[in-house]
Design an enzyme around this catalytic site. Structure first.
Site, short mmCIF file in Angstrom:
data_model
loop_
_atom_site.label_atom_id
_atom_site.label_comp_id
_atom_site.label_asym_id
_atom_site.label_seq_id
_atom_site.Cartn_x
_atom_site.Cartn_y
_atom_site.Cartn_z
N ASP A 120 0.43 -2.88 -9.90
CA ASP A 120 0.08 -4.08 -10.68
C ASP A 120 0.31 -3.87 -12.18
O ASP A 120 0.92 -4.70 -12.85
CB ASP A 120 -1.40 -4.46 -10.45
CG ASP A 120 -1.73 -4.62 -8.97
OD1 ASP A 120 -0.78 -4.74 -8.16
OD2 ASP A 120 -2.92 -4.63 -8.63
N GLY A 171 -7.96 -14.70 -9.03
CA GLY A 171 -8.09 -14.68 -7.57
C GLY A 171 -6.96 -15.40 -6.86
O GLY A 171 -7.10 -15.86 -5.75
N SER A 178 -4.64 -10.86 -11.87
CA SER A 178 -5.07 -11.18 -13.23
C SER A 178 -5.76 -9.97 -13.86
O SER A 178 -5.77 -9.83 -15.09
CB SER A 178 -6.00 -12.39 -13.23
OG SER A 178 -7.09 -12.18 -12.37
N SER A 179 -6.29 -9.06 -13.04
CA SER A 179 -6.97 -7.90 -13.62
C SER A 179 -5.99 -6.97 -14.34
O SER A 179 -6.27 -6.50 -15.44
CB SER A 179 -7.76 -7.14 -12.56
OG SER A 179 -6.94 -6.77 -11.50
N HIS A 184 0.81 -1.22 0.00
CA HIS A 184 0.00 0.00 0.00
C HIS A 184 0.85 1.28 0.00
O HIS A 184 0.41 2.31 0.49
CB HIS A 184 -0.98 0.01 1.18
CG HIS A 184 -2.10 -0.98 1.01
ND1 HIS A 184 -3.35 -0.63 0.61
CD2 HIS A 184 -2.12 -2.34 1.14
CE1 HIS A 184 -4.13 -1.71 0.53
NE2 HIS A 184 -3.39 -2.78 0.85
N THR A 185 2.04 1.18 -0.55
CA THR A 185 2.85 2.40 -0.69
C THR A 185 2.54 3.09 -2.02
O THR A 185 2.77 4.28 -2.16
CB THR A 185 4.35 2.08 -0.66
OG1 THR A 185 4.62 1.04 -1.60
CG2 THR A 185 4.80 1.64 0.73
N GLU A 227 -8.68 0.88 -14.39
CA GLU A 227 -9.05 0.28 -13.10
C GLU A 227 -9.67 1.34 -12.17
O GLU A 227 -10.69 1.11 -11.53
CB GLU A 227 -7.78 -0.30 -12.46
CG GLU A 227 -8.01 -1.07 -11.19
CD GLU A 227 -8.22 -2.57 -11.39
OE1 GLU A 227 -7.66 -3.14 -12.35
OE2 GLU A 227 -8.94 -3.15 -10.58
C1 GLA Z 1 -3.53 -4.03 -4.80
C2 GLA Z 1 -3.55 -2.78 -5.67
C3 GLA Z 1 -2.15 -2.17 -5.81
C4 GLA Z 1 -1.52 -1.97 -4.42
C5 GLA Z 1 -1.64 -3.23 -3.58
C6 GLA Z 1 -1.19 -3.04 -2.16
O1 GLA Z 1 -2.79 -5.04 -5.43
O2 GLA Z 1 -4.05 -3.08 -6.95
O3 GLA Z 1 -2.21 -0.96 -6.51
O4 GLA Z 1 -2.10 -0.87 -3.77
O5 GLA Z 1 -2.97 -3.73 -3.54
O6 GLA Z 1 0.15 -2.68 -2.11
#
Ligand code: GLA
Length: 388
Positions: free
Chosen positions: A171, A121, A126-127, A32-33, A159
């Site tokens: 991602d 999942g 995969s998204s 979550h950075t 997204e």
């Molecule tokens: C998901 C989100 C990413 C990121 C992570 C946590 O995978 O799609 O953008 O925030 O959570 O690091």
């Protein structure tokens, strides 16, 4: 991607004109950075999502998935997100939508077939693979050019704005920039992408709890909001800060007692996690696997206690795996609130060791996690020429 090609032929009765593939990712470190402007590292895995595509005259999208019966037909004029069971089409349609918004010429419509070796999942995004494969398939079919960074941005925008998840660039960035035997390193504030060679002999194992919190999306949004609120409070006192990850612990501590406890803990996680990602860069450069493992474990502890996005299942797996032979370190990977643990191991970690961890997990939770021993893979690209 032969599967996507044969699916296209079978369902549409002709060979596709274009094929593109994109890999899934593992978040290596940096929980979550990304949407807080911090640094993050991830690896592309060797499982991919493939798209076979042909342009058509009518302004309509026709989409089929190798694993699903039927065909989803969506008019492309005045495109809105699809609701209900067909909502999986929102990933490629979201990319189409943001490209159009950006002024890219996309005349007519298309037929698209999707096949994947990337389990849905499984905690490997995969998204994002879907979005990036779509972006590259469109670039081949409609003849527009964009660099990897721009492609990653289109995916993220799809997204955020079409699918409706306020994710960062991790991602899509890793799916775009992945390279075999490399870790993708992203500075999310400046959107600078780099690649760090992976130390030799390192293996990735994914243990997917298959548990998904019922409120997963809203919990992610809540964390996102909490981080923004913590940043707003810090910015009042330190106007020079551009994002939460810019703050240091002394600045945060100066708000202790003023900032609500939950926000304080979220901010502490983002700040210390950003420090860990930076330290990881130097540990990798030195080939210091012990330090690398320690940082992975510290990352998990911070997610568990400060960001509070772990759960009993993930904590149990981390606590078990870290005691097993061959494990350098392990941590939850991705958004959290269920999902997967990634273990980074040496070559002595085997299927038998993985089974041992799974057996203990089953004793406690009554079901077995899904295990993947993944290799690193290449980033998204167009496959030319299309295989017959
Ligand atoms: C998901 C989100 C990413 C990121 C992570 C946590 O995978 O799609 O953008 O925030 O959570 O690091």
């Amino acid at each position: 991607m032969k599967e996507a090609v044969s699916c296209f032929k079978e369902r549409f009765g002709e060979a596709p004109e274009h094929v593109a593939v994109a890999p899934g990712r593992l978040e290596f470190i940096g929980n979550h950075t990304d949407y807080n402007g911090g640094p993050v590292m991830g690896v592309a895995v060797d499982c991919v999502l493939g798209i076979a595509l042909t342009r058509t005259e009518e302004e309509t999208a026709e989409l089929v998935d190798i694993g699903l019966d039927g065909r989803v037909v969506v008019p492309l004029a005045d495109l809105k997100p699809v609701q209900g069971t067909d909502s999986w089409v929102n990933y490629p349609l979201g990319v189409y939508h943001v490209l159009k918004k950006a002024g890219v010429k996309l005349p007519g419509g298309f037929r698209m077939a999707i096949a994947s070796t990337l389990p849905k999942g499984a905690g490997m995004s995969s998204s994002a693979a879907f979005e990036l494969a779509a972006a590259y398939a469109y670039s081949a079919a409609f003849g527009f050019e964009a660099d990897r960074k721009q492609m990653a941005r289109y995916g993220r925008q799809a997204e955020n704005e079409f699918v409706g998840v306020p994710c960062g660039i991790l991602d899509q960035g890793v799916s775009a920039f992945g390279e075999e035997n490399h870790i993708v390193s992203i500075d999310c504030k400046t959107e600078t992408f780099g690649r760090v060679p992976m130390p030799a002999g390192v293996h990735f194992w994914v243990f997917n709890t298959q548990k998904k919190h019922a409120l997963l999306d809203s919990l992610y949004e809540t964390r996102h909001k909490e981080c923004m609120e913590a940043f707003d409070m810090l910015k009042v006192k330190y106007p020079e800060l551009e994002c939460l990850a810019d703050a240091n612990l002394a600045q945060l501590d100066s708000l202790s007692g003023q900032m609500p406890e939950a926000l304080f803990k979220r901010a502490r996680h983002v700040i210390t996690e950003s420090m860990r990602v930076r330290e990881m860069a130097s540990a990798l450069q030195d080939g210091d696997l012990k330090r690398m493992g320690g940082l992975l474990l510290a990352s998990h502890a911070s997610s568990r206690h400060d960001f509070e996005n772990s759960c009993d299942e993930l904590d149990f797996l981390v606590d078990e795996l870290r005691e097993l032979g061959g494990v350098h370190g392990c941590r939850l990977t991705g958004g959290g609130f269920g999902g997967a643990v990634m273990a980074v191991t040496d070559s002595t970690f085997s299927d038998a060791t993985a089974k041992e961890a799974c057996a203990r997990y089953r004793e406690r939770f009554g079901h077995t996690p899904k295990v993947f021993h993944t290799r690193t893979g290449a980033g998204a690209h167009v496959v030319e020429p299309v295989e017959a």
